[in-house]
Design an enzyme around this catalytic site. Structure first.
Site, PDB file in Angstrom:
ATOM      1  N   LYS A   1      -6.959   8.056  14.875  1.00 29.44           N
ATOM      2  CA  LYS A   1      -6.513   8.838  13.838  1.00 29.44           C
ATOM      3  C   LYS A   1      -6.402  10.827  15.136  1.00 29.44           C
ATOM      4  O   LYS A   1      -5.108  11.543  14.612  1.00 29.44           O
ATOM      5  CB  LYS A   1      -6.475   8.956  12.817  1.00 29.44           C
ATOM      6  CG  LYS A   1      -6.417   7.729  12.050  1.00 29.44           C
ATOM      7  CD  LYS A   1      -4.828   7.975  11.705  1.00 29.44           C
ATOM      8  CE  LYS A   1      -4.183   6.492  10.896  1.00 29.44           C
ATOM      9  NZ  LYS A   1      -2.714   5.857  11.015  1.00 29.44           N
TER      10      LYS A   1
ATOM     11  N   ARG B   1       5.321  -5.778  10.246  1.00 29.68           N
ATOM     12  CA  ARG B   1       5.278  -6.573  11.700  1.00 29.68           C
ATOM     13  C   ARG B   1       5.874  -8.327  10.436  1.00 29.68           C
ATOM     14  O   ARG B   1       6.457  -9.101  11.311  1.00 29.68           O
ATOM     15  CB  ARG B   1       3.913  -6.647  12.070  1.00 29.68           C
ATOM     16  CG  ARG B   1       3.971  -7.596  12.603  1.00 29.68           C
ATOM     17  CD  ARG B   1       2.426  -7.184  13.234  1.00 29.68           C
ATOM     18  NE  ARG B   1       1.081  -6.927  12.480  1.00 29.68           N
ATOM     19  CZ  ARG B   1       0.080  -8.207  11.532  1.00 29.68           C
ATOM     20  NH1 ARG B   1       1.185  -8.970  12.404  1.00 29.68           N
ATOM     21  NH2 ARG B   1      -0.295  -7.989  10.783  1.00 29.68           N
TER      22      ARG B   1
ATOM     23  N   TYR C   1     -11.069   3.880  14.450  1.00 30.06           N
ATOM     24  CA  TYR C   1     -10.476   4.389  13.319  1.00 30.06           C
ATOM     25  C   TYR C   1      -9.957   6.447  13.050  1.00 30.06           C
ATOM     26  O   TYR C   1      -9.147   6.914  13.539  1.00 30.06           O
ATOM     27  CB  TYR C   1     -10.748   4.434  11.895  1.00 30.06           C
ATOM     28  CG  TYR C   1      -9.151   4.642  11.050  1.00 30.06           C
ATOM     29  CD1 TYR C   1      -8.069   3.927  10.830  1.00 30.06           C
ATOM     30  CD2 TYR C   1      -9.933   5.919   9.954  1.00 30.06           C
ATOM     31  CE1 TYR C   1      -7.053   4.124  10.213  1.00 30.06           C
ATOM     32  CE2 TYR C   1      -8.488   5.884   9.674  1.00 30.06           C
ATOM     33  CZ  TYR C   1      -7.552   5.291   9.004  1.00 30.06           C
ATOM     34  OH  TYR C   1      -6.854   5.648   8.450  1.00 30.06           O
TER      35      TYR C   1
ATOM     36  N   GLY D   1       0.652  -1.454   0.041  1.00 32.14           N
ATOM     37  CA  GLY D   1      -0.437   0.054  -0.034  1.00 32.14           C
ATOM     38  C   GLY D   1       0.648   1.355  -0.241  1.00 32.14           C
ATOM     39  O   GLY D   1       1.650   0.870  -0.959  1.00 32.14           O
TER      40      GLY D   1
ATOM     41  N   ASP E   1       8.115  -4.947  14.556  1.00 31.27           N
ATOM     42  CA  ASP E   1       5.892  -4.802  15.045  1.00 31.27           C
ATOM     43  C   ASP E   1       5.810  -3.940  15.989  1.00 31.27           C
ATOM     44  O   ASP E   1       6.359  -3.501  17.409  1.00 31.27           O
ATOM     45  CB  ASP E   1       5.602  -6.666  15.885  1.00 31.27           C
ATOM     46  CG  ASP E   1       4.285  -5.626  16.164  1.00 31.27           C
ATOM     47  OD1 ASP E   1       3.884  -5.179  15.972  1.00 31.27           O
ATOM     48  OD2 ASP E   1       3.777  -7.413  16.645  1.00 31.27           O
TER      49      ASP E   1
ATOM     50  N   VAL F   1      -7.278   6.229   0.008  1.00 32.77           N
ATOM     51  CA  VAL F   1      -6.749   5.551  -1.350  1.00 32.77           C
ATOM     52  C   VAL F   1      -7.185   4.098  -1.337  1.00 32.77           C
ATOM     53  O   VAL F   1      -7.141   3.277  -0.927  1.00 32.77           O
ATOM     54  CB  VAL F   1      -4.768   5.189  -0.792  1.00 32.77           C
ATOM     55  CG1 VAL F   1      -4.114   4.494  -2.073  1.00 32.77           C
ATOM     56  CG2 VAL F   1      -4.714   7.246  -0.275  1.00 32.77           C
ATOM     57  N   LYS F   2      -6.661   3.322  -2.712  1.00 33.87           N
ATOM     58  CA  LYS F   2      -6.680   2.597  -3.230  1.00 33.87           C
ATOM     59  C   LYS F   2      -6.232   1.431  -2.606  1.00 33.87           C
ATOM     60  O   LYS F   2      -4.936   0.918  -3.049  1.00 33.87           O
ATOM     61  CB  LYS F   2      -7.579   2.240  -4.240  1.00 33.87           C
ATOM     62  CG  LYS F   2      -8.286   3.232  -5.533  1.00 33.87           C
ATOM     63  CD  LYS F   2      -8.140   3.379  -6.796  1.00 33.87           C
ATOM     64  CE  LYS F   2      -8.982   4.173  -7.409  1.00 33.87           C
ATOM     65  NZ  LYS F   2      -8.558   3.687  -9.036  1.00 33.87           N
ATOM     66  N   THR F   3      -6.532   0.817  -1.635  1.00 30.87           N
ATOM     67  CA  THR F   3      -4.998  -0.040  -0.785  1.00 30.87           C
ATOM     68  C   THR F   3      -5.899  -1.145   0.015  1.00 30.87           C
ATOM     69  O   THR F   3      -7.544  -1.210   0.325  1.00 30.87           O
ATOM     70  CB  THR F   3      -4.170   0.557   0.354  1.00 30.87           C
ATOM     71  OG1 THR F   3      -5.303   0.964   1.299  1.00 30.87           O
ATOM     72  CG2 THR F   3      -3.806   1.693  -0.594  1.00 30.87           C
TER      73      THR F   3
END
Length: 313
Positions: A236, A68, A232, A47, A93, A269-271
């Site tokens: 953040k 990780r 999430y 990504g 990790d 984003v396209k991940t």
């Protein structure tokens, strides 16, 4: 044209400007870095993190890609080497203090420290319109406490520099205090978190602790938390707050030992993190992170960016 269409048009125009900027090479006076400049990227096996590693390596830095999962990390290095890029891999990790300690020892022994830290590693378990907090503890532990642990562990290893060492935290607009949507509705808490002068680790930690306690007892829906991607967003928000707090603390360092710490939103984003449902490519999502990593202005610190522009917290 409606507001959504206008916003979409503005965003696309800005992305076109950035695509053009990316084709313009850095001039000699802008290139403060060399092959001896060490950049560490967490979560670099896929990504946005993978693309940040790729772009930084293409600019001629020594890039240490960490992940990780060691197998995934080694495979990522192979892919980049096939493209003619030379990177180093080390397992890391960010949730595991012993893993961080081992990395610190290895980094110090082999490179004497680092110049740039990009905190990209993160998780999200909600896709589409989902808003489950089933994995809230994992999200907060990884996205905030893992990032915080890395910053604290790396600061003593940051090398002196005339342009300042760089810390870049990959964040999200979802964690904004002043966003039009998805903001904290608890006015008292909002005001405390907004005041950078009185901001503290204790306040950030207590905010997350309260949220997680409410998740456990089922009262979180009435706690005044962000209503979309709640866990999430809170993780953040905490990263953003910690960025401002550390910028204030690190600003007291003498000339030559300055540290620039900023955060940025890569966009949708396209991940794998978004279920590949985003609007932006990984190249576009990585761009502001790479740009911030290579800035030569040590006065740019404690700020939040998106598409190479400062936005409010």
């Amino acid at each position: 044209m409606g507001n959504k269409e206008k916003a979409k048009e503005r965003r696309e125009n800005r992305l076109q400007q950035i695509r053009l900027l990316r084709t313009i090479p850095y001039s000699d006076h802008q290139r403060w870095w060399s092959k001896e400049t060490v950049a560490v990227v967490t979560g670099g096996n896929r990504g946005i993190g993978f693309e940040i590693c790729r772009q930084l390596a293409a600019h001629g830095l020594t890039v240490i890609l960490t992940s990780r999962d060691a197998t995934a990390g080694v495979e990522s290095i192979k892919v980049l080497k096939e493209d003619g890029l030379d990177l180093i891999y080390h397992q890391l990790d960010i949730e595991d203090s012993s893993s961080i300690n081992q990395f610190v020892k290895w980094l110090q022994e082999n490179y004497g420290g680092l110049d740039i830290l990009v905190n990209n590693a993160g998780v999200n378990f909600n896709l589409g319109s989902d808003n489950s907090v089933e994995n809230a503890h994992k999200v907060v532990k990884t996205n905030y406490y893992g990032t915080k642990s890395m910053i604290e562990a790396m600061i003593p290893l940051l090398k002196p520099s005339t342009v300042g060492a760089h810390i870049v935290n990959v964040s999200s607009r979802l964690g904004r205090l002043n966003g039009r949507r998805n903001r904290i509705s608890n006015v008292a808490l909002w005001e405390k978190l907004s005041d950078v002068e009185s901001l503290s680790e204790e306040l950030i930690d207590n905010t997350l602790c309260t949220f997680l306690q409410q998740v456990e007892d089922g009262s979180w829906t009435s706690g005044g938390w962000p209503q979309n991607y709640t866990d999430y967003s809170l993780s953040k928000l905490a990263v953003n707050a910690f960025t401002r707090l550390m910028a204030r603390k690190l600003s007291e360092r003498p000339v030559g030992q300055k540290v620039c710490i900023n955060c940025y939103c890569p966009g949708w984003v396209k991940t794998a993190l978004t279920g590949y449902a985003g609007n932006n490519s990984v190249e576009e999502g990585a761009d502001s992170g790479v740009w911030l990593s290579l800035l030569s202005d040590e006065s740019t610190t404690g700020k939040f960016f998106a598409e190479r522009r400062e936005i409010n917290f």
